[in-house]
Design a protein around this motif. Structure first.
Motif, PDB file in Angstrom:
ATOM      1  N   ILE A 203      10.411   2.620  -8.570  1.00 57.03           N
ATOM      2  CA  ILE A 203      10.926   1.347  -7.850  1.00 57.03           C
ATOM      3  C   ILE A 203      10.219  -0.070  -8.854  1.00 57.03           C
ATOM      4  CG2 ILE A 203      10.578  -0.041  -5.719  1.00 57.03           C
ATOM      5  CD1 ILE A 203      12.792   2.362  -5.608  1.00 57.03           C
ATOM      6  N   ARG A 204      11.031  -0.885  -8.737  1.00 60.23           N
ATOM      7  CA  ARG A 204      10.372  -2.495  -9.214  1.00 60.23           C
ATOM      8  C   ARG A 204      10.812  -3.298  -8.126  1.00 60.23           C
ATOM      9  NH1 ARG A 204       8.594   0.664 -11.973  1.00 60.23           N
ATOM     10  NH2 ARG A 204       8.574   0.468 -14.187  1.00 60.23           N
ATOM     11  N   PHE A 205       9.826  -4.147  -7.681  1.00 59.38           N
ATOM     12  CA  PHE A 205       9.881  -4.928  -6.412  1.00 59.38           C
ATOM     13  C   PHE A 205       9.683  -6.399  -6.734  1.00 59.38           C
ATOM     14  CE2 PHE A 205       7.870  -7.004  -2.781  1.00 59.38           C
ATOM     15  CZ  PHE A 205       8.962  -6.675  -1.835  1.00 59.38           C
TER      16      PHE A 205
ATOM     17  N   SER B  49       5.109   8.778  -7.302  1.00 61.10           N
ATOM     18  CA  SER B  49       6.416   9.292  -7.594  1.00 61.10           C
ATOM     19  C   SER B  49       7.471   8.063  -7.118  1.00 61.10           C
ATOM     20  CB  SER B  49       6.752  10.525  -6.700  1.00 61.10           C
ATOM     21  OG  SER B  49       6.452  10.234  -5.382  1.00 61.10           O
ATOM     22  N   VAL B  50       6.966   7.266  -6.351  1.00 57.12           N
ATOM     23  CA  VAL B  50       7.675   6.068  -5.728  1.00 57.12           C
ATOM     24  C   VAL B  50       7.625   4.920  -6.576  1.00 57.12           C
ATOM     25  CG1 VAL B  50       8.214   4.437  -3.732  1.00 57.12           C
ATOM     26  CG2 VAL B  50       7.666   6.923  -3.325  1.00 57.12           C
ATOM     27  N   ALA B  51       6.303   4.717  -6.878  1.00 56.03           N
ATOM     28  CA  ALA B  51       6.137   3.436  -7.771  1.00 56.03           C
ATOM     29  C   ALA B  51       6.759   3.381  -9.022  1.00 56.03           C
ATOM     30  CB  ALA B  51       4.672   3.145  -7.833  1.00 56.03           C
TER      31      ALA B  51
ATOM     32  N   HIS C  87       0.823  -1.092   0.126  1.00 63.45           N
ATOM     33  CA  HIS C  87       0.040   0.000  -0.016  1.00 63.45           C
ATOM     34  C   HIS C  87       0.978   1.394   0.054  1.00 63.45           C
ATOM     35  CE1 HIS C  87      -3.387   2.896   1.089  1.00 63.45           C
ATOM     36  NE2 HIS C  87      -2.465   3.264   1.830  1.00 63.45           N
ATOM     37  N   GLU C  88       1.865   1.198   0.771  1.00 59.11           N
ATOM     38  CA  GLU C  88       2.696   2.439   0.700  1.00 59.11           C
ATOM     39  C   GLU C  88       3.388   2.803  -0.318  1.00 59.11           C
ATOM     40  OE1 GLU C  88       4.536   5.442   3.403  1.00 59.11           O
ATOM     41  OE2 GLU C  88       3.116   4.181   4.016  1.00 59.11           O
ATOM     42  N   ILE C  89       3.819   1.918  -1.269  1.00 61.86           N
ATOM     43  CA  ILE C  89       4.667   2.065  -2.245  1.00 61.86           C
ATOM     44  C   ILE C  89       3.615   2.387  -3.429  1.00 61.86           C
ATOM     45  CG2 ILE C  89       6.303   1.183  -3.810  1.00 61.86           C
ATOM     46  CD1 ILE C  89       7.311  -0.446  -1.406  1.00 61.86           C
ATOM     47  N   SER C  90       2.426   1.624  -3.698  1.00 61.99           N
ATOM     48  CA  SER C  90       1.876   1.460  -4.776  1.00 61.99           C
ATOM     49  C   SER C  90       0.889   2.729  -4.883  1.00 61.99           C
ATOM     50  CB  SER C  90       0.788   0.178  -4.832  1.00 61.99           C
ATOM     51  OG  SER C  90      -0.111   0.215  -3.792  1.00 61.99           O
ATOM     52  N   THR C  91       0.589   3.151  -3.829  1.00 55.25           N
ATOM     53  CA  THR C  91      -0.288   4.552  -3.601  1.00 55.25           C
ATOM     54  C   THR C  91       0.631   5.895  -3.902  1.00 55.25           C
ATOM     55  OG1 THR C  91      -0.508   4.518  -1.292  1.00 55.25           O
ATOM     56  CG2 THR C  91      -2.257   3.258  -2.558  1.00 55.25           C
TER      57      THR C  91
ATOM     58  N   SER D   4       2.235  -0.789  -8.193  1.00 56.43           N
ATOM     59  CA  SER D   4       1.027  -0.073  -8.515  1.00 56.43           C
ATOM     60  C   SER D   4       0.092  -0.835  -9.466  1.00 56.43           C
ATOM     61  CB  SER D   4       1.104   1.300  -9.136  1.00 56.43           C
ATOM     62  OG  SER D   4       1.783   1.456 -10.442  1.00 56.43           O
ATOM     63  N   GLU D   5       0.747  -2.003 -10.147  1.00 57.80           N
ATOM     64  CA  GLU D   5      -0.097  -2.622 -11.073  1.00 57.80           C
ATOM     65  C   GLU D   5      -0.260  -4.125 -10.396  1.00 57.80           C
ATOM     66  OE1 GLU D   5       2.806  -3.259 -14.385  1.00 57.80           O
ATOM     67  OE2 GLU D   5       2.380  -1.040 -15.254  1.00 57.80           O
ATOM     68  N   LEU D   6      -0.230  -4.151  -9.265  1.00 58.47           N
ATOM     69  CA  LEU D   6      -0.594  -5.620  -8.497  1.00 58.47           C
ATOM     70  C   LEU D   6      -1.577  -5.222  -7.520  1.00 58.47           C
ATOM     71  CD1 LEU D   6       3.201  -6.942  -7.691  1.00 58.47           C
ATOM     72  CD2 LEU D   6       1.614  -7.387  -9.719  1.00 58.47           C
ATOM     73  N   THR D   7      -2.538  -6.211  -7.419  1.00 59.36           N
ATOM     74  CA  THR D   7      -3.716  -5.894  -6.386  1.00 59.36           C
ATOM     75  C   THR D   7      -2.967  -6.487  -5.022  1.00 59.36           C
ATOM     76  OG1 THR D   7      -4.503  -8.139  -6.820  1.00 59.36           O
ATOM     77  CG2 THR D   7      -5.486  -6.298  -8.004  1.00 59.36           C
ATOM     78  N   GLN D   8      -2.078  -7.324  -4.818  1.00 61.39           N
ATOM     79  CA  GLN D   8      -1.380  -8.081  -3.638  1.00 61.39           C
ATOM     80  C   GLN D   8      -0.402  -8.721  -3.986  1.00 61.39           C
ATOM     81  OE1 GLN D   8      -4.567 -10.744  -2.091  1.00 61.39           O
ATOM     82  NE2 GLN D   8      -3.914 -12.169  -3.256  1.00 61.39           N
TER      83      GLN D   8
END
Length: 222
Positions: free
Chosen positions: A46-48, A41-43, A34-38, A67-71
């Motif tokens: 970053i690739r995780f 400017s971070v998402a 949540h912290e990253i995907s929302t 940001s392209e993943l639901t979970q």
């Protein structure tokens, strides 16, 4: 785009079973997501990826824009602690991932690995595999965390950037794991923010100097 790949590498051996082990990491992953995907400017920067290891190692979540993943997928515990298996998988995975990002036209920063283990390696050849990982062209920066029965010398040997060891019995393994996840999240957010502020020029990886419940280990080796 300028991309910084992050790999969370977590011990899934049998000693990590239960709510105070992998269960704690699993409960922390939605907050990280949540912290990253929302935060666009971070998402964007970053690739995780999430990798688990025990007797074998596996990529649980391939490198992705969160940001392209639901979970995110969950960890599960069982087996022994093969460091060699995960170092080999890391090398192969990073090589493919960086090549794919470059083929898409991105500028790629040196990958970052957050490595977590609660014990000592059960395989004998892991040092040679670690040397291969550190010696190839996309060798990552490794931040290593040890909890429970992890050995200080082993954790410092795995790390090439920063190393942390759980501070005795002053903190529970579950609390240490939550702090590991929090440190990972802060590092991702702060690094992406730094990249944006610097425009990619003179960028420095932002990693905690101290993590609550952990002792920072010296990597000065002779």
């Amino acid at each position: 785009m300028q991309i910084l790949p992050f790999y969370a590498v977590c011990d899934e051996s049998g000693s990590m079973a239960g709510p105070d082990g992998v269960g704690t990491i699993n409960s922390a992953l939605p907050d990280l997501h949540h912290e990253i995907s929302t935060n666009p400017s971070v998402a964007d920067k970053i690739r995780f990826a999430l990798i688990g290891f025990s007797t074998q190692a596996s990529v649980l979540q391939p490198l992705a824009d969160l940001s392209e993943l639901t979970q995110l997928p969950s960890l599960s515990a069982g087996g022994v602690t093969s460091f060699g298996a995960v170092f080999q998988l890391l090398k192969d995975t990073i090589e493919k991932d960086v090549a794919a990002l470059k083929a898409e036209g991105h500028d790629v920063y040196r990958p970052v690995v957050f490595f977590l283990s609660d014990g000592i390696p059960t395989d004998e050849g892991w040092r040679a595999t670690l040397a291969d990982l550190n010696g190839f062209r996309y060798a990552p920066k490794i931040i290593a965390f040890g909890i429970n029965d992890a050995d200080e010398a082993t954790i410092t040997e795995v790390a090439n950037f920063k190393a942390f060891l759980q501070t005795g019995e002053a903190i529970s393994p579950a609390m240490a794991l939550r702090e590991f996840a929090s440190s990972l999240t802060r590092s991702i957010v702060n690094s992406a923010t730094s990249m944006a502020a610097q425009g990619g020029e003179g960028f420095q990886l932002q990693v905690d100097e101290q993590v609550p419940g952990f002792t920072s280990l010296s990597l000065d080796k002779l």
